[in-house]
Design a protein around this motif. Structure first.
Motif, PDB file in Angstrom:
ATOM      1  N   CYS A  72     -77.455 -82.876 117.199  1.00 40.86           N
ATOM      2  CA  CYS A  72     -77.875 -81.530 117.556  1.00 40.86           C
ATOM      3  C   CYS A  72     -76.856 -80.861 118.471  1.00 40.86           C
ATOM      4  CB  CYS A  72     -79.246 -81.567 118.224  1.00 40.86           C
ATOM      5  SG  CYS A  72     -79.998 -79.943 118.436  1.00 40.86           S
ATOM      6  N   ASN A  73     -76.280 -81.617 119.410  1.00 41.17           N
ATOM      7  CA  ASN A  73     -75.302 -81.053 120.336  1.00 41.17           C
ATOM      8  C   ASN A  73     -74.044 -80.596 119.618  1.00 41.17           C
ATOM      9  OD1 ASN A  73     -76.976 -81.473 122.534  1.00 41.17           O
ATOM     10  ND2 ASN A  73     -76.096 -83.471 123.042  1.00 41.17           N
ATOM     11  N   VAL A  74     -73.631 -81.381 118.624  1.00 39.40           N
ATOM     12  CA  VAL A  74     -72.456 -80.986 117.834  1.00 39.40           C
ATOM     13  C   VAL A  74     -72.738 -79.678 117.100  1.00 39.40           C
ATOM     14  CG1 VAL A  74     -70.992 -81.627 115.876  1.00 39.40           C
ATOM     15  CG2 VAL A  74     -71.616 -83.345 117.582  1.00 39.40           C
ATOM     16  N   PHE A  75     -73.942 -79.578 116.513  1.00 41.09           N
ATOM     17  CA  PHE A  75     -74.328 -78.358 115.797  1.00 41.09           C
ATOM     18  C   PHE A  75     -74.373 -77.165 116.750  1.00 41.09           C
ATOM     19  CE2 PHE A  75     -77.608 -75.344 114.470  1.00 41.09           C
ATOM     20  CZ  PHE A  75     -77.224 -75.062 113.164  1.00 41.09           C
ATOM     21  N   MET A  76     -75.003 -77.356 117.915  1.00 37.84           N
ATOM     22  CA  MET A  76     -75.144 -76.250 118.875  1.00 37.84           C
ATOM     23  C   MET A  76     -73.780 -75.776 119.379  1.00 37.84           C
ATOM     24  SD  MET A  76     -78.432 -75.614 119.191  1.00 37.84           S
ATOM     25  CE  MET A  76     -80.051 -76.378 119.049  1.00 37.84           C
ATOM     26  N   ASP A  77     -72.881 -76.706 119.646  1.00 42.58           N
ATOM     27  CA  ASP A  77     -71.546 -76.327 120.123  1.00 42.58           C
ATOM     28  C   ASP A  77     -70.812 -75.497 119.073  1.00 42.58           C
ATOM     29  OD1 ASP A  77     -71.930 -77.601 122.520  1.00 42.58           O
ATOM     30  OD2 ASP A  77     -70.885 -79.452 121.939  1.00 42.58           O
ATOM     31  N   ALA A  78     -70.920 -75.911 117.808  1.00 45.40           N
ATOM     32  CA  ALA A  78     -70.258 -75.159 116.736  1.00 45.40           C
ATOM     33  C   ALA A  78     -70.923 -73.800 116.532  1.00 45.40           C
ATOM     34  CB  ALA A  78     -70.307 -75.967 115.441  1.00 45.40           C
ATOM     35  N   PHE A  79     -72.246 -73.770 116.648  1.00 45.13           N
ATOM     36  CA  PHE A  79     -72.984 -72.512 116.517  1.00 45.13           C
ATOM     37  C   PHE A  79     -72.548 -71.527 117.607  1.00 45.13           C
ATOM     38  CE2 PHE A  79     -77.386 -70.432 117.121  1.00 45.13           C
ATOM     39  CZ  PHE A  79     -77.071 -69.403 116.252  1.00 45.13           C
ATOM     40  N   LYS A  80     -72.378 -72.020 118.818  1.00 40.86           N
ATOM     41  CA  LYS A  80     -71.913 -71.160 119.915  1.00 40.86           C
ATOM     42  C   LYS A  80     -70.561 -70.531 119.604  1.00 40.86           C
ATOM     43  CE  LYS A  80     -73.995 -73.646 123.844  1.00 40.86           C
ATOM     44  NZ  LYS A  80     -73.682 -74.496 125.019  1.00 40.86           N
ATOM     45  N   GLN A  81     -69.675 -71.310 118.988  1.00 37.36           N
ATOM     46  CA  GLN A  81     -68.317 -70.847 118.746  1.00 37.36           C
ATOM     47  C   GLN A  81     -68.187 -69.944 117.524  1.00 37.36           C
ATOM     48  OE1 GLN A  81     -65.226 -73.972 119.152  1.00 37.36           O
ATOM     49  NE2 GLN A  81     -66.875 -75.314 119.873  1.00 37.36           N
ATOM     50  N   SER A  82     -69.201 -69.935 116.664  1.00 39.78           N
ATOM     51  CA  SER A  82     -69.131 -69.080 115.475  1.00 39.78           C
ATOM     52  C   SER A  82     -69.112 -67.615 115.905  1.00 39.78           C
ATOM     53  CB  SER A  82     -70.318 -69.343 114.551  1.00 39.78           C
ATOM     54  OG  SER A  82     -71.531 -69.028 115.205  1.00 39.78           O
ATOM     55  N   THR A  83     -68.290 -66.825 115.255  1.00 39.34           N
ATOM     56  CA  THR A  83     -68.082 -65.439 115.697  1.00 39.34           C
ATOM     57  C   THR A  83     -68.761 -64.402 114.808  1.00 39.34           C
ATOM     58  OG1 THR A  83     -66.012 -65.377 114.436  1.00 39.34           O
ATOM     59  CG2 THR A  83     -65.867 -65.985 116.779  1.00 39.34           C
ATOM     60  N   SER A  84     -69.161 -64.786 113.602  1.00 43.93           N
ATOM     61  CA  SER A  84     -69.691 -63.791 112.658  1.00 43.93           C
ATOM     62  C   SER A  84     -71.173 -63.959 112.355  1.00 43.93           C
ATOM     63  CB  SER A  84     -68.907 -63.866 111.332  1.00 43.93           C
ATOM     64  OG  SER A  84     -67.538 -63.615 111.537  1.00 43.93           O
ATOM     65  N   ILE A  85     -71.753 -65.085 112.696  1.00 41.55           N
ATOM     66  CA  ILE A  85     -73.124 -65.386 112.305  1.00 41.55           C
ATOM     67  C   ILE A  85     -74.123 -64.410 112.939  1.00 41.55           C
ATOM     68  CG2 ILE A  85     -73.482 -67.068 114.155  1.00 41.55           C
ATOM     69  CD1 ILE A  85     -74.712 -67.596 110.585  1.00 41.55           C
ATOM     70  N   THR A  86     -75.016 -63.843 112.115  1.00 35.42           N
ATOM     71  CA  THR A  86     -76.062 -62.950 112.624  1.00 35.42           C
ATOM     72  C   THR A  86     -77.463 -63.397 112.215  1.00 35.42           C
ATOM     73  OG1 THR A  86     -75.988 -61.492 110.682  1.00 35.42           O
ATOM     74  CG2 THR A  86     -74.487 -60.972 112.513  1.00 35.42           C
ATOM     75  N   SER A  87     -77.549 -64.302 111.228  1.00 36.32           N
ATOM     76  CA  SER A  87     -78.861 -64.731 110.740  1.00 36.32           C
ATOM     77  C   SER A  87     -78.821 -66.227 110.452  1.00 36.32           C
ATOM     78  CB  SER A  87     -79.223 -63.951 109.474  1.00 36.32           C
ATOM     79  OG  SER A  87     -80.452 -64.380 108.947  1.00 36.32           O
ATOM     80  N   LEU A  88     -79.818 -66.951 110.978  1.00 36.53           N
ATOM     81  CA  LEU A  88     -79.886 -68.400 110.816  1.00 36.53           C
ATOM     82  C   LEU A  88     -81.306 -68.797 110.447  1.00 36.53           C
ATOM     83  CD1 LEU A  88     -78.699 -71.293 111.133  1.00 36.53           C
ATOM     84  CD2 LEU A  88     -79.328 -71.157 113.568  1.00 36.53           C
TER      85      LEU A  88
END
Length: 480
Positions: free
Chosen positions: A413-429
């Protein structure tokens, strides 16, 4: 309409009447109407005025100038009546017809019809679902029970959704009262006159055509839709034979750029192979939506082996998959793809992982990714962390897992959250069927708030215990 049939000493009254009606139409916000940006209470007066002009022209059997009603050559109706369909068909074959290049028949939310998540209905449904965050399951069940007591013939398609989704959709049905359902409308007047116009786009998504689907196929066979670039026919056919007939003639639409045939019945072993035999003759095709057709794995393997090289959008969820299909897709998905929706059910873990790795390694231009039916939730989430890092344009990600009882390990989960934080274009999950601990869920909400997300979709039965009322107040949160 009665007066339009009368004649004066100098000219038919219809001309004067329609001239005045068109003047009123010109003062309305027709651009937003045709862009499908209006709620129902604003669209209906505009549509009623268009229908009135068509009816006057039809009743008078006139040949009036109605071009200003369709400024961009686009025809749009929400819940069209049979009378309006006949009047439009009359106009299509008249000598003074507008230069139609697009027809959209959009069904309205009706108890006896399948769900409609497009146009104003889609916007309303999304808004109402957010309101349901504050409503208990028991209250939502009561709303549904009261509705069913009055509407006992409600479509099973509607009832297949969660209580929150049903309760939200009931609001859409109530807002659409007074407009006809697709089962109450005969649109043969339109389809019998398609040959009189040069259509570039036909959108009848979710509009069950019954026998008119056969008329559509006949028009394709006869070459009357050779200029068509977009055909959107989701959930329109009544039989697999109809879909096979369409598939066998798809090459007679050589200009086709987008083909949407999802949620239609098929003939296993016939429909999809027929489509694959002819689809590569549509050299400009870049969008193919063939989801929820219950196609067998052998048919999906044939499709995977014949994916058009120029395809940028592919939606094939809701069909049988296996390792052979996964192996083929690993190599056949075009690298320029920007939209991919795929099911990974029926795959072994090794092929599940190989396919997901291929996606985030090769399809780096993806903007929308939907991965459904995963039986390996930890592996799924781990691969999505890599997807965030490699697909830098990713705007929307939807994950649907089949292991709601499996809690996500903190390390993954931490790996996913760290990558999610760094994503620059995501608006919907969307994280549907994925269970998180209370701490993990709150961390996810915090990241969404920081990123000003437009939407986070989660399943109610996967919410962690210990949540407080304030945890579910965010406007971006949608609970199924």
């Amino acid at each position: 309409m009665f007066a339009a049939r009368c004649e004066t000493e100098t000219e038919p009254a219809a001309g004067r009447i329609v001239e005045k009606l068109v003047t009123i139409f010109d003062e309305m916000d027709s651009d937003r109407f045709y862009d499908e940006e209006m709620p129902f209470n604003e669209t209906r007066p505009i549509q009623e005025l268009i229908e009135l002009c068509l009816a006057c022209n039809y009743e008078a059997q006139s040949d009036l100038d109605l071009k200003s009603l369709f400024p961009s050559g686009a025809v749009l109706f929400y819940g069209i009546t049979t009378k309006a369909a006949n009047a439009l068909g009359y106009l299509m074959q008249s000598s003074n017809k507008p230069e139609f290049n697009q027809i959209t028949l959009c069904p309205i939310a009706h108890a006896t019809d399948p769900v409609v998540f497009q146009g104003p209905t889609g916007k309303m449904w999304n808004s109402k679902q957010r309101e349901m965050n504050a409503v208990s399951n028991e209250k939502m069940k009561q709303i549904t029970q009261r509705f069913l007591a009055v509407n006992p013939n409600t479509s099973d398609d509607i009832l297949s959704y969660t209580p929150a989704a049903i309760a939200a959709y009931i609001s859409c049905i109530q807002a659409s009262e007074g407009l006809p359902s697709t089962s109450e409308t005969d649109v043969s007047g339109i389809f019998n006159n398609i040959s009189h116009v040069q259509l570039e786009a036909l959108d009848v998504n979710n509009f069950t055509l019954h026998d008119n689907f056969t008329i559509l196929c006949k028009n394709i066979e006869d070459g009357h839709l050779s200029s068509l670039k977009v055909l959107m026919a989701m959930s329109t056919a009544s039989s697999g034979e109809q879909m096979t007939r369409l598939a066998r003639n798809v090459h007679k639409m050589p200009s086709l750029q987008a083909l949407v045939i999802a949620q239609n019945p098929i003939e296993p072993g016939k429909t999809i192979p027929a489509l694959c035999e002819h689809i590569n003759q549509c050299t400009e095709l870049c969008v193919l939506v063939a989801s929820e057709m219950n196609a067998p794995a052998n048919d999906m393997l044939t499709l995977a082996e014949n994916i058009p090289a120029n395809l940028t959008q592919l939606v094939i969820t809701g069909n049988d998959m296996n390792d052979a299909v996964a192996v083929c897709l690993t190599n056949s998905l075009p690298s320029a793809m920007t939209y991919l929706a795929i099911s990974v059910s029926g795959m072994s873990m090794s092929q599940h992982d190989a396919l997901l790795e291929s996606i985030h390694t090769r399809l780096t231009s993806l903007k929308v990714l939907r991965v459904l039916g995963s039986s390996y939730v930890v592996s799924l989430v781990r691969h999505m962390a890599s997807t965030f890092m490699s697909c830098t344009q990713l705007d929307r990600l939807v994950l649907r897992a089949t292991e709601p009882d499996v809690l996500m390990p903190d390390e993954c989960c931490n790996v996913f959250m760290d990558a999610f934080k760094q994503s620059t274009s995501i608006t919907s999950l969307g994280m549907i069927g994925i269970s998180l601990t209370l701490q993990q869920f709150r961390q996810l909400l915090d990241i969404c708030r920081h990123k000003s997300m437009q939407e986070l979709t989660f399943r109610r039965d996967c919410l962690p215990a210990g949540l407080e009322d304030g945890d579910l107040d965010d406007e971006f949160l949608v609970l199924y």
